[in-house]
Design a protein around this motif. Structure first.
Motif, PDB file in Angstrom:
ATOM      1  N   LYS A 198       0.428  -4.402 -12.973  1.00 14.90           N
ATOM      2  CA  LYS A 198      -0.752  -3.581 -13.260  1.00 14.90           C
ATOM      3  C   LYS A 198      -0.843  -2.438 -12.271  1.00 14.90           C
ATOM      4  N   SER A 199      -1.286  -1.308 -12.759  1.00 13.15           N
ATOM      5  CA  SER A 199      -1.536  -0.162 -11.887  1.00 13.15           C
ATOM      6  C   SER A 199      -3.031  -0.063 -11.617  1.00 13.15           C
ATOM      7  N   TRP A 200      -3.364   0.228 -10.381  1.00 16.38           N
ATOM      8  CA  TRP A 200      -4.751   0.362  -9.957  1.00 16.38           C
ATOM      9  C   TRP A 200      -4.954   1.725  -9.327  1.00 16.38           C
ATOM     10  N   LEU A 201      -6.075   2.328  -9.616  1.00 17.80           N
ATOM     11  CA  LEU A 201      -6.464   3.579  -8.987  1.00 17.80           C
ATOM     12  C   LEU A 201      -7.624   3.311  -8.043  1.00 17.80           C
ATOM     13  N   ALA A 202      -7.505   3.791  -6.833  1.00 22.59           N
ATOM     14  CA  ALA A 202      -8.594   3.714  -5.866  1.00 22.59           C
ATOM     15  C   ALA A 202      -9.067   5.140  -5.612  1.00 22.59           C
ATOM     16  N   CYS A 259     -14.482   3.887  -1.098  1.00 23.13           N
ATOM     17  CA  CYS A 259     -13.515   3.843  -2.186  1.00 23.13           C
ATOM     18  C   CYS A 259     -13.921   2.813  -3.233  1.00 23.13           C
ATOM     19  N   THR A 260     -13.638   3.120  -4.468  1.00 22.85           N
ATOM     20  CA  THR A 260     -13.824   2.197  -5.580  1.00 22.85           C
ATOM     21  C   THR A 260     -12.507   2.126  -6.346  1.00 22.85           C
ATOM     22  N   ALA A 261     -12.233   0.962  -6.936  1.00 22.33           N
ATOM     23  CA  ALA A 261     -10.959   0.772  -7.639  1.00 22.33           C
ATOM     24  C   ALA A 261     -11.208   0.440  -9.108  1.00 22.33           C
TER      25      ALA A 261
END
Length: 102
Positions: free
Chosen positions: A76-80, A94-96
Motif C-alpha cells: 500500500k502507498s501512503w501519503l503524509a 502531518c496527517t496520513a
C-alpha cells in the motif's frame, strides 16, 4: 502617504516570498513526523511500526504551504501531508491517508 503604501506592499511581498521559500526547503525537517503520521494511520505505535525509524519516503513534494511524503508499506502507498499551524508560522503537523503522488 502613497509612497508608504508602496513600501508596505513591497515589504509584505518580500515576506511572503521568503516564507514560501523557507516552507519549500529542507524536506527532512518533517520526515520523521510524516512517518509517525503513517504509523498512526496504520494503528501502530511509532516504536513498533512496520516503517523503520529511519524509513526514507519513496517520493516527496514540497510547496509554498506544505510538504507531502509518500511511503510504501506491504503493498500500500501512503501519503503524509504536512502543514504548518498557520500558513507561514507555527509547528508542523502531518496527517496520513492512502494514496500516491503519481
Amino acid at each position: 502617504m502613497r509612497q508608504f503604501i508602496w513600501y508596505l506592499i513591497f515589504a509584505i511581498s518580500l515576506f511572503i516570498g521568503y516564507q514560501g521559500y523557507v516552507n519549500a526547503q529542507n524536506f527532512r525537517e518533517t520526515q520523521g513526523e510524516a512517518r509517525n503520521a503513517v504509523c498512526k494511520a496504520l494503528d501502530q505505535a511509532p516504536e513498533a511500526c512496520e516503517l523503520a525509524g529511519n524509513a526514507e519516503p519513496n517520493g516527496h513534494s514540497t510547496g509554498v504551504t506544505g510538504r507531502t511524503y509518500q511511503f510504501t508499506t506491504k503493498g500500500k502507498s501512503w501519503l503524509a501531508e504536512c502543514k504548518r499551524e498557520y500558513t507561514f508560522f507555527g509547528t508542523w503537523s502531518c496527517t496520513a491517508r492512502e494514496g500516491s503522488l503519481m
